[in-house]
Write a protein that holds these residues in place. Structure first.
Motif, PDB file in Angstrom:
ATOM      1  N   GLY A  31       0.801  -1.217   0.000  1.00 51.08           N
ATOM      2  CA  GLY A  31       0.000   0.000   0.000  1.00 51.08           C
ATOM      3  C   GLY A  31       0.834   1.266   0.000  1.00 51.08           C
ATOM      4  O   GLY A  31       0.733   2.094  -0.898  1.00 51.08           O
ATOM      5  N   SER A  32       1.697   1.417   0.987  1.00 48.34           N
ATOM      6  CA  SER A  32       2.381   2.701   1.135  1.00 48.34           C
ATOM      7  C   SER A  32       3.677   2.827   0.345  1.00 48.34           C
ATOM      8  O   SER A  32       4.136   3.939   0.103  1.00 48.34           O
ATOM      9  N   ALA A  33       4.278   1.727  -0.058  1.00 49.06           N
ATOM     10  CA  ALA A  33       5.564   1.833  -0.759  1.00 49.06           C
ATOM     11  C   ALA A  33       5.433   2.562  -2.091  1.00 49.06           C
ATOM     12  O   ALA A  33       6.369   3.220  -2.536  1.00 49.06           O
ATOM     13  N   ARG A  34       4.294   2.453  -2.730  1.00 49.48           N
ATOM     14  CA  ARG A  34       4.090   3.160  -4.004  1.00 49.48           C
ATOM     15  C   ARG A  34       4.282   4.660  -3.791  1.00 49.48           C
ATOM     16  O   ARG A  34       4.934   5.334  -4.589  1.00 49.48           O
ATOM     17  N   ASN A  35       3.751   5.175  -2.727  1.00 47.62           N
ATOM     18  CA  ASN A  35       3.829   6.599  -2.424  1.00 47.62           C
ATOM     19  C   ASN A  35       5.170   6.966  -1.792  1.00 47.62           C
ATOM     20  O   ASN A  35       5.725   8.021  -2.075  1.00 47.62           O
ATOM     21  N   ASN A  39       0.843   4.882   8.792  1.00 51.24           N
ATOM     22  CA  ASN A  39       0.161   5.844   9.657  1.00 51.24           C
ATOM     23  C   ASN A  39       1.009   7.084   9.889  1.00 51.24           C
ATOM     24  O   ASN A  39       0.908   7.730  10.907  1.00 51.24           O
ATOM     25  N   TYR A  40       1.838   7.401   8.902  1.00 48.16           N
ATOM     26  CA  TYR A  40       2.680   8.584   9.009  1.00 48.16           C
ATOM     27  C   TYR A  40       1.845   9.856   8.797  1.00 48.16           C
ATOM     28  O   TYR A  40       0.783   9.825   8.170  1.00 48.16           O
ATOM     29  N   GLU A  41       2.343  10.946   9.329  1.00 47.85           N
ATOM     30  CA  GLU A  41       1.690  12.235   9.126  1.00 47.85           C
ATOM     31  C   GLU A  41       1.935  12.684   7.696  1.00 47.85           C
ATOM     32  O   GLU A  41       3.076  12.796   7.262  1.00 47.85           O
ATOM     33  N   GLY A  42       0.919  12.894   6.968  1.00 49.00           N
ATOM     34  CA  GLY A  42       1.048  13.323   5.582  1.00 49.00           C
ATOM     35  C   GLY A  42      -0.294  13.247   4.900  1.00 49.00           C
ATOM     36  O   GLY A  42      -1.235  12.648   5.421  1.00 49.00           O
ATOM     37  N   PRO A  43      -0.413  13.821   3.724  1.00 46.35           N
ATOM     38  CA  PRO A  43      -1.714  13.920   3.075  1.00 46.35           C
ATOM     39  C   PRO A  43      -2.244  12.616   2.460  1.00 46.35           C
ATOM     40  O   PRO A  43      -3.419  12.507   2.187  1.00 46.35           O
ATOM     41  N   HIS A  44      -1.399  11.624   2.199  1.00 48.29           N
ATOM     42  CA  HIS A  44      -1.817  10.350   1.615  1.00 48.29           C
ATOM     43  C   HIS A  44      -2.576  10.535   0.288  1.00 48.29           C
ATOM     44  O   HIS A  44      -3.457   9.751  -0.047  1.00 48.29           O
ATOM     45  N   THR A  45      -2.232  11.540  -0.449  1.00 47.88           N
ATOM     46  CA  THR A  45      -2.922  11.800  -1.716  1.00 47.88           C
ATOM     47  C   THR A  45      -2.514  10.851  -2.835  1.00 47.88           C
ATOM     48  O   THR A  45      -3.176  10.795  -3.861  1.00 47.88           O
ATOM     49  N   HIS A  46      -1.446  10.096  -2.636  1.00 48.92           N
ATOM     50  CA  HIS A  46      -0.988   9.173  -3.679  1.00 48.92           C
ATOM     51  C   HIS A  46      -1.143   7.705  -3.272  1.00 48.92           C
ATOM     52  O   HIS A  46      -0.565   6.818  -3.894  1.00 48.92           O
ATOM     53  N   ASP A  47      -1.918   7.439  -2.245  1.00 50.15           N
ATOM     54  CA  ASP A  47      -2.177   6.055  -1.850  1.00 50.15           C
ATOM     55  C   ASP A  47      -2.853   5.317  -2.998  1.00 50.15           C
ATOM     56  O   ASP A  47      -3.760   5.856  -3.648  1.00 50.15           O
ATOM     57  N   ASN A  79     -14.280 -11.942  -5.041  1.00 52.75           N
ATOM     58  CA  ASN A  79     -13.527 -12.683  -4.030  1.00 52.75           C
ATOM     59  C   ASN A  79     -14.308 -13.932  -3.639  1.00 52.75           C
ATOM     60  O   ASN A  79     -14.622 -14.129  -2.489  1.00 52.75           O
ATOM     61  N   SER A  80     -14.640 -14.760  -4.613  1.00 60.67           N
ATOM     62  CA  SER A  80     -15.566 -15.855  -4.365  1.00 60.67           C
ATOM     63  C   SER A  80     -14.943 -17.050  -3.649  1.00 60.67           C
ATOM     64  O   SER A  80     -15.648 -17.970  -3.300  1.00 60.67           O
ATOM     65  N   ASP A  81     -13.638 -17.041  -3.428  1.00 62.88           N
ATOM     66  CA  ASP A  81     -13.054 -18.160  -2.694  1.00 62.88           C
ATOM     67  C   ASP A  81     -13.362 -18.007  -1.203  1.00 62.88           C
ATOM     68  O   ASP A  81     -14.119 -17.145  -0.798  1.00 62.88           O
ATOM     69  N   ASP A  82     -12.780 -18.837  -0.395  1.00 66.41           N
ATOM     70  CA  ASP A  82     -13.110 -18.809   1.033  1.00 66.41           C
ATOM     71  C   ASP A  82     -12.110 -18.006   1.858  1.00 66.41           C
ATOM     72  O   ASP A  82     -11.932 -18.246   3.043  1.00 66.41           O
ATOM     73  N   ARG A  83     -11.499 -17.029   1.239  1.00 65.94           N
ATOM     74  CA  ARG A  83     -10.587 -16.151   1.974  1.00 65.94           C
ATOM     75  C   ARG A  83     -11.380 -15.278   2.937  1.00 65.94           C
ATOM     76  O   ARG A  83     -12.529 -14.958   2.713  1.00 65.94           O
ATOM     77  N   ILE A  84     -10.711 -14.871   3.990  1.00 62.12           N
ATOM     78  CA  ILE A  84     -11.348 -14.055   5.021  1.00 62.12           C
ATOM     79  C   ILE A  84     -10.828 -12.627   4.914  1.00 62.12           C
ATOM     80  O   ILE A  84      -9.630 -12.400   4.771  1.00 62.12           O
ATOM     81  N   LEU A  85     -11.736 -11.673   5.003  1.00 64.96           N
ATOM     82  CA  LEU A  85     -11.378 -10.257   4.986  1.00 64.96           C
ATOM     83  C   LEU A  85     -11.570  -9.703   6.389  1.00 64.96           C
ATOM     84  O   LEU A  85     -12.633  -9.850   6.990  1.00 64.96           O
ATOM     85  N   ILE A  86     -10.523  -9.073   6.916  1.00 64.21           N
ATOM     86  CA  ILE A  86     -10.568  -8.482   8.258  1.00 64.21           C
ATOM     87  C   ILE A  86     -10.405  -6.968   8.102  1.00 64.21           C
ATOM     88  O   ILE A  86      -9.288  -6.468   8.020  1.00 64.21           O
ATOM     89  N   PRO A  87     -11.512  -6.245   8.022  1.00 58.34           N
ATOM     90  CA  PRO A  87     -11.383  -4.795   7.898  1.00 58.34           C
ATOM     91  C   PRO A  87     -11.029  -4.163   9.241  1.00 58.34           C
ATOM     92  O   PRO A  87     -11.651  -4.468  10.260  1.00 58.34           O
ATOM     93  N   GLY A  88      -9.999  -3.334   9.225  1.00 55.21           N
ATOM     94  CA  GLY A  88      -9.640  -2.578  10.426  1.00 55.21           C
ATOM     95  C   GLY A  88     -10.635  -1.440  10.579  1.00 55.21           C
ATOM     96  O   GLY A  88     -10.685  -0.548   9.740  1.00 55.21           O
ATOM     97  N   VAL A  89     -11.447  -1.474  11.605  1.00 50.67           N
ATOM     98  CA  VAL A  89     -12.555  -0.529  11.734  1.00 50.67           C
ATOM     99  C   VAL A  89     -12.313   0.547  12.789  1.00 50.67           C
ATOM    100  O   VAL A  89     -13.221   1.289  13.136  1.00 50.67           O
ATOM    101  N   ILE A  90     -11.093   0.624  13.293  1.00 45.06           N
ATOM    102  CA  ILE A  90     -10.696   1.695  14.196  1.00 45.06           C
ATOM    103  C   ILE A  90      -9.507   2.392  13.562  1.00 45.06           C
ATOM    104  O   ILE A  90      -8.557   1.746  13.119  1.00 45.06           O
ATOM    105  N   ASP A  91      -9.559   3.702  13.494  1.00 44.53           N
ATOM    106  CA  ASP A  91      -8.512   4.471  12.822  1.00 44.53           C
ATOM    107  C   ASP A  91      -7.340   4.719  13.759  1.00 44.53           C
ATOM    108  O   ASP A  91      -7.486   5.368  14.790  1.00 44.53           O
ATOM    109  N   SER A  92      -6.191   4.210  13.369  1.00 49.57           N
ATOM    110  CA  SER A  92      -4.991   4.392  14.197  1.00 49.57           C
ATOM    111  C   SER A  92      -4.299   5.720  13.918  1.00 49.57           C
ATOM    112  O   SER A  92      -3.305   6.032  14.559  1.00 49.57           O
ATOM    113  N   THR A  93      -4.822   6.497  12.984  1.00 47.23           N
ATOM    114  CA  THR A  93      -4.147   7.738  12.606  1.00 47.23           C
ATOM    115  C   THR A  93      -4.787   8.977  13.234  1.00 47.23           C
ATOM    116  O   THR A  93      -4.415  10.086  12.898  1.00 47.23           O
TER     117      THR A  93
END
Length: 156
Positions: A23-27, A70-78, A117-131
């Protein structure tokens, strides 16, 4: 890391592999590359290396955490989640933990669909913002969980 990963799994723990590089290495590190170049040259390579390191380990004992830092910055290129998820799904792990509550990516709950995502993979959404220094209200956290439950099979 292969030895360390095996030791963690054999000790009975769930191995969480943090992959901010997806995710963040691109930016942060590869701004000189286009999105497509980053995905094909860097992200694909990193997943191949990860798969080599976890070879032979049971998928149900591992999860991959994808974040944008979770660095301080605008994250406009995520990169949007949809741009990297197909490559991330090449990892031989059962579950995927995604940073889903930060202001730049909170809207992406609409993007994952069961048919993608029709296979049996599990998605764990992080629902609390650490930033943020705000403590989210429990109702907001519940709303975030329910949003994902609307677009992804509840068992996943």
């Amino acid at each position: 890391m292969k030895t360390e990963y095996r030791a963690i799994v054999e000790a009975g723990f769930i191995l969480q592999i943090d992959a901010p590089d997806l995710g963040s290495a691109r930016n942060n590190q590869y701004r000189h590359l286009s999105d497509d170049e980053f995905l094909s040259k860097i992200a694909e390579r990193n997943i191949a290396a990860l798969n080599a390191a976890i070879e032979g380990l049971p998928a149900d004992r591992m999860r991959l955490h994808i974040c944008w830092g979770n660095y301080e910055g605008p994250h406009t290129h995520d990169l949007p989640l949809l741009k990297i998820i197909d490559i991330a799904f090449k990892a031989r792990v059962e579950a995927f933990s995604i940073e889903a509550a930060n202001p730049r990516h909170d809207h992406e709950w609409e993007d994952p669909q069961d048919d993608q995502n029709s296979d049996d993979r599990i998605l764990i959404p992080g629902v609390i913002d650490s930033t943020t220094n705000f403590v989210e209200h429990p109702r907001l956290v519940a709303q975030r969980i329910l949003r994902y439950a609307e677009v992804i099979d509840r068992e996943r």
